[in-house]
Write a protein that holds these residues in place. Structure first.
Motif, mmCIF file in Angstrom:
data_model
loop_
_atom_site.group_PDB
_atom_site.id
_atom_site.type_symbol
_atom_site.label_atom_id
_atom_site.label_comp_id
_atom_site.label_asym_id
_atom_site.label_seq_id
_atom_site.Cartn_x
_atom_site.Cartn_y
_atom_site.Cartn_z
ATOM 1 N N MET A 218 82.207 -52.320 -29.744
ATOM 2 C CA MET A 218 81.457 -51.358 -28.940
ATOM 3 C C MET A 218 80.971 -50.186 -29.789
ATOM 4 O O MET A 218 79.830 -49.721 -29.649
ATOM 5 C CB MET A 218 82.328 -50.861 -27.772
ATOM 6 C CG MET A 218 82.478 -51.876 -26.650
ATOM 7 S SD MET A 218 83.335 -51.213 -25.200
ATOM 8 C CE MET A 218 85.038 -51.294 -25.757
ATOM 9 N N ASP A 246 69.188 -51.623 -24.597
ATOM 10 C CA ASP A 246 70.025 -51.431 -23.401
ATOM 11 C C ASP A 246 69.919 -52.636 -22.463
ATOM 12 O O ASP A 246 70.926 -53.104 -21.915
ATOM 13 C CB ASP A 246 69.608 -50.161 -22.660
ATOM 14 C CG ASP A 246 70.148 -48.899 -23.316
ATOM 15 O OD1 ASP A 246 71.094 -49.008 -24.103
ATOM 16 O OD2 ASP A 246 69.607 -47.810 -23.042
ATOM 17 N N SER A 249 71.624 -55.783 -24.160
ATOM 18 C CA SER A 249 73.065 -55.700 -24.403
ATOM 19 C C SER A 249 73.887 -55.340 -23.172
ATOM 20 O O SER A 249 75.101 -55.173 -23.279
ATOM 21 C CB SER A 249 73.343 -54.674 -25.509
ATOM 22 O OG SER A 249 72.918 -53.377 -25.108
ATOM 23 N N GLN A 250 73.247 -55.205 -22.025
ATOM 24 C CA GLN A 250 74.001 -54.818 -20.833
ATOM 25 C C GLN A 250 75.120 -55.813 -20.541
ATOM 26 O O GLN A 250 76.278 -55.433 -20.336
ATOM 27 C CB GLN A 250 73.069 -54.697 -19.636
ATOM 28 C CG GLN A 250 73.775 -54.234 -18.367
ATOM 29 C CD GLN A 250 72.814 -54.061 -17.208
ATOM 30 O OE1 GLN A 250 71.645 -54.412 -17.294
ATOM 31 N NE2 GLN A 250 73.305 -53.530 -16.099
ATOM 32 N N ARG A 253 77.844 -55.703 -23.280
ATOM 33 C CA ARG A 253 78.773 -54.579 -23.151
ATOM 34 C C ARG A 253 79.830 -54.866 -22.080
ATOM 35 O O ARG A 253 81.017 -54.559 -22.257
ATOM 36 C CB ARG A 253 78.012 -53.295 -22.818
ATOM 37 C CG ARG A 253 77.123 -52.790 -23.939
ATOM 38 C CD ARG A 253 76.696 -51.346 -23.692
ATOM 39 N NE ARG A 253 75.966 -51.214 -22.435
ATOM 40 C CZ ARG A 253 74.654 -51.326 -22.309
ATOM 41 N NH1 ARG A 253 73.916 -51.596 -23.376
ATOM 42 N NH2 ARG A 253 74.061 -51.166 -21.143
ATOM 43 N N THR A 256 82.281 -57.313 -23.476
ATOM 44 C CA THR A 256 83.162 -56.669 -24.447
ATOM 45 C C THR A 256 84.283 -55.911 -23.750
ATOM 46 O O THR A 256 85.452 -56.005 -24.133
ATOM 47 C CB THR A 256 82.349 -55.712 -25.341
ATOM 48 O OG1 THR A 256 81.301 -56.436 -25.987
ATOM 49 C CG2 THR A 256 83.237 -55.076 -26.393
#
Length: 288
Positions: A218, A246, A249-250, A253, A256
């Motif tokens: 992250m 953004d 990668s939403q 994320r 993650t």
């Protein structure tokens, strides 16, 4: 030796996750365009595009060595054009142009450029030129007669040639990187547990290591996005790159964060089971 494989596992899991996610969202043109299409409604993107147009108009009007009066006049005209442009970028035409320009950018990155003819990646919003000129006329903006708002003012660079070449090479090696990282991560995890004296403790360490690697991922994603945004510059390109990253990668994320929580849960569960096992052994020893 178990610790060595644990470290290898922690290093390769983030690589496998990122490359796997990129294969799902970036490689296929249709999926990529659909994913980044939502960014067209992002107020940051709309404001960034309108500011880019206003900045270029202001620079064109002011010239190289403007006087204070000329600088003030150019700023007033640029701000008026910026307000008009904001109305255009909030329209459905902008969304269609945004998707079309991202589709062209994706095709450009997916193709091999001619030797010695590396070019930057730009988002072309020139199809909106007629709409902007019509809005200028309708709003009765006092535009100098010598101002020629051409298509070049609506082309925003998002990647310089060097960065574009790096991205292109990464896309070519994506499948190999994903397959290798996934295989190494799985083998390392299995060997880390199999070679440990206490396998329950090894599983707990793997869970904790997974959580740490996800936190590191992250942080790395945040730094990479900041770097790419900075490379694109402040002339609208940085805002566009940030919004695109953004959107892409939403899901990454969220994955993650989920894996980090799963790792902590696994580590806590294994710690609890070891404590119960230790208690049972001590109880047995006392009773014996």
């Amino acid at each position: 030796l178990s610790w060595v494989f644990l470290i290898v596992f922690c290093l390769t899991v983030p690589v496998a996750l990122v490359t796997g996610w990129a294969r799902l969202t970036v490689v296929d043109e249709a999926v990529y365009v659909q994913t980044v299409g939502t960014a067209a409604d992002d107020p940051r993107v709309q404001l960034g595009v309108s500011r880019a147009v206003a900045t270029r108009v202001e620079a064109t009007l002011a010239g190289e060595n403007p006087s204070a009066t000329e600088a003030l006049q150019s700023r007033v005209v640029a701000e008026a054009l910026g307000e008009v442009t904001r109305g255009v970028v909030a329209s459905e035409e902008f969304r269609q142009t945004w998707e079309a320009s991202n589709r062209e950018a994706h095709r450009f990155l997916s193709s091999e450029p001619a030797q010695g003819r590396e070019q930057p990646v730009t988002l072309d919003f020139s199809p909106l030129l007629d709409n902007i000129q019509a809005e200028v006329a309708a709003a009765d903006v006092d535009v100098p007669s010598d101002l020629d708002l051409d298509a070049e003012a609506l082309r925003i660079q998002v990647l310089d040639p060097e960065t574009a070449d790096r991205v292109r090479r990464g896309l070519v090696q994506l499948d190999l990187a994903f397959g290798t990282a996934l295989a190494v991560a799985l083998v390392s995890l299995i060997l880390s547990v199999a070679l440990a004296r206490d396998r329950l403790a090894a599983i707990g360490r793997a869970g904790f290591g997974l959580a740490i690697s996800m936190v590191g991922l992250m942080a790395l994603m945040l730094m990479t996005q900041t770097w790419l945004t900075g490379q694109a510059g402040a002339d609208g390109g940085g805002v566009a790159v940030g919004a695109i990253l953004d959107a892409i990668s939403q899901g990454l994320r969220l994955s993650t964060v989920a894996l980090a929580l799963l790792g902590l849960l696994l580590a806590g569960l294994c710690t609890g089971l070891r404590a119960l096992r230790g208690s049972a052994i001590r109880r047995t020893a006392v009773e014996g």
